[in-house]
Design a protein around this motif. Structure first.
Motif, mmCIF file in Angstrom:
data_model
loop_
_atom_site.group_PDB
_atom_site.id
_atom_site.type_symbol
_atom_site.label_atom_id
_atom_site.label_comp_id
_atom_site.label_asym_id
_atom_site.label_seq_id
_atom_site.Cartn_x
_atom_site.Cartn_y
_atom_site.Cartn_z
ATOM 1 N N GLU A 39 -28.130 -14.045 -41.238
ATOM 2 C CA GLU A 39 -27.846 -14.933 -40.113
ATOM 3 C C GLU A 39 -28.648 -14.443 -38.917
ATOM 4 O O GLU A 39 -28.609 -13.257 -38.578
ATOM 5 C CB GLU A 39 -26.354 -14.876 -39.785
ATOM 6 C CG GLU A 39 -25.962 -15.563 -38.517
ATOM 7 C CD GLU A 39 -24.515 -15.298 -38.116
ATOM 8 O OE1 GLU A 39 -24.077 -15.964 -37.167
ATOM 9 O OE2 GLU A 39 -23.847 -14.432 -38.708
ATOM 10 N N HIS A 40 -29.384 -15.341 -38.299
ATOM 11 C CA HIS A 40 -30.051 -15.015 -37.038
ATOM 12 C C HIS A 40 -29.052 -15.281 -35.903
ATOM 13 O O HIS A 40 -28.297 -16.258 -35.956
ATOM 14 C CB HIS A 40 -31.309 -15.874 -36.835
ATOM 15 C CG HIS A 40 -32.472 -15.381 -37.583
ATOM 16 N ND1 HIS A 40 -32.894 -15.934 -38.770
ATOM 17 C CD2 HIS A 40 -33.318 -14.337 -37.340
ATOM 18 C CE1 HIS A 40 -33.952 -15.267 -39.206
ATOM 19 N NE2 HIS A 40 -34.226 -14.288 -38.358
ATOM 20 N N VAL A 41 -29.063 -14.400 -34.924
ATOM 21 C CA VAL A 41 -28.172 -14.528 -33.777
ATOM 22 C C VAL A 41 -29.044 -14.648 -32.528
ATOM 23 O O VAL A 41 -29.812 -13.739 -32.217
ATOM 24 C CB VAL A 41 -27.237 -13.302 -33.662
ATOM 25 C CG1 VAL A 41 -26.352 -13.416 -32.426
ATOM 26 C CG2 VAL A 41 -26.400 -13.144 -34.923
ATOM 27 N N GLY A 42 -28.936 -15.776 -31.852
ATOM 28 C CA GLY A 42 -29.646 -15.981 -30.605
ATOM 29 C C GLY A 42 -28.796 -15.571 -29.422
ATOM 30 O O GLY A 42 -27.588 -15.842 -29.413
ATOM 31 N N LEU A 43 -29.399 -14.902 -28.462
ATOM 32 C CA LEU A 43 -28.642 -14.467 -27.286
ATOM 33 C C LEU A 43 -28.558 -15.553 -26.223
ATOM 34 O O LEU A 43 -27.883 -15.384 -25.218
ATOM 35 C CB LEU A 43 -29.255 -13.187 -26.700
ATOM 36 C CG LEU A 43 -29.225 -11.981 -27.615
ATOM 37 C CD1 LEU A 43 -29.762 -10.761 -26.889
ATOM 38 C CD2 LEU A 43 -27.830 -11.703 -28.171
ATOM 39 N N GLY A 44 -29.255 -16.646 -26.423
ATOM 40 C CA GLY A 44 -29.175 -17.752 -25.474
ATOM 41 C C GLY A 44 -29.744 -17.420 -24.104
ATOM 42 O O GLY A 44 -29.339 -17.985 -23.107
#
Length: 158
Positions: free
Chosen positions: A152-157
């Protein structure tokens, strides 16, 4: 028995370039292992990550000084899976299928990537360091369990 209950959770980061954003450590808490795919930029980043979970790292093309001691490649066996790390994807120096590799982790491009090639997952977590161009600020989680790999890629926004 649920095989996912035996999963090993790995945080995968790259291209910090001397910046460990404060949003990242709380997200990596509870990982069994953290892998850094190079361009660390400051040894203090590895010290901080090591405070969260055992950490392995490879040397990126900007890692000088004491970071030159990091290996260019690293093979890590976890939960019956062989993970191979290299910073620059074009520097991959083995045939992952022939070597029995489940996951190749790389950085360098700052672009998140997850692609299966001949059954091997090639994963770039992206970059959690200084923003480059308009690319997102991301890292990834790997979950390894008998017979499977999830990511899963997690974007910090940011």
């Amino acid at each position: 028995m649920d095989p996912a209950s035996d999963a090993v959770r790995i945080g995968v980061v790259s291209d910090t370039h001397g910046l460990l954003r404060p949003e990242v450590p709380p997200l990596l808490e509870g990982c069994d292992l953290i892998l850094h795919a190079g361009d660390v930029g400051d040894p203090a980043i590895l010290t901080s990550l090591e405070g969260l979970a055992p950490t392995r790292a490879v040397r990126g093309n900007v890692d000088g000084g004491p970071l030159r001691a990091l290996p260019l490649t690293e093979a890590v066996e976890v939960a019956g899976h062989l993970i191979y790390m290299v910073h620059i994807p074009e520097d991959l120096d083995l045939d992952p299928v022939a070597a029995g590799v489940s996951v190749v982790i790389h950085g360098h491009t700052h672009r998140p990537r997850a692609e299966r090639i001949d059954g091997v997952l090639h994963l770039n977590p992206g970059s959690i360091g200084p923003r480059r161009f308009s690319l997102p600020v991301t890292f990834a989680f790997l979950r390894l369990f008998p017979g499977g790999v999830e990511w899963e890629h997690v974007g910090l926004g940011l």
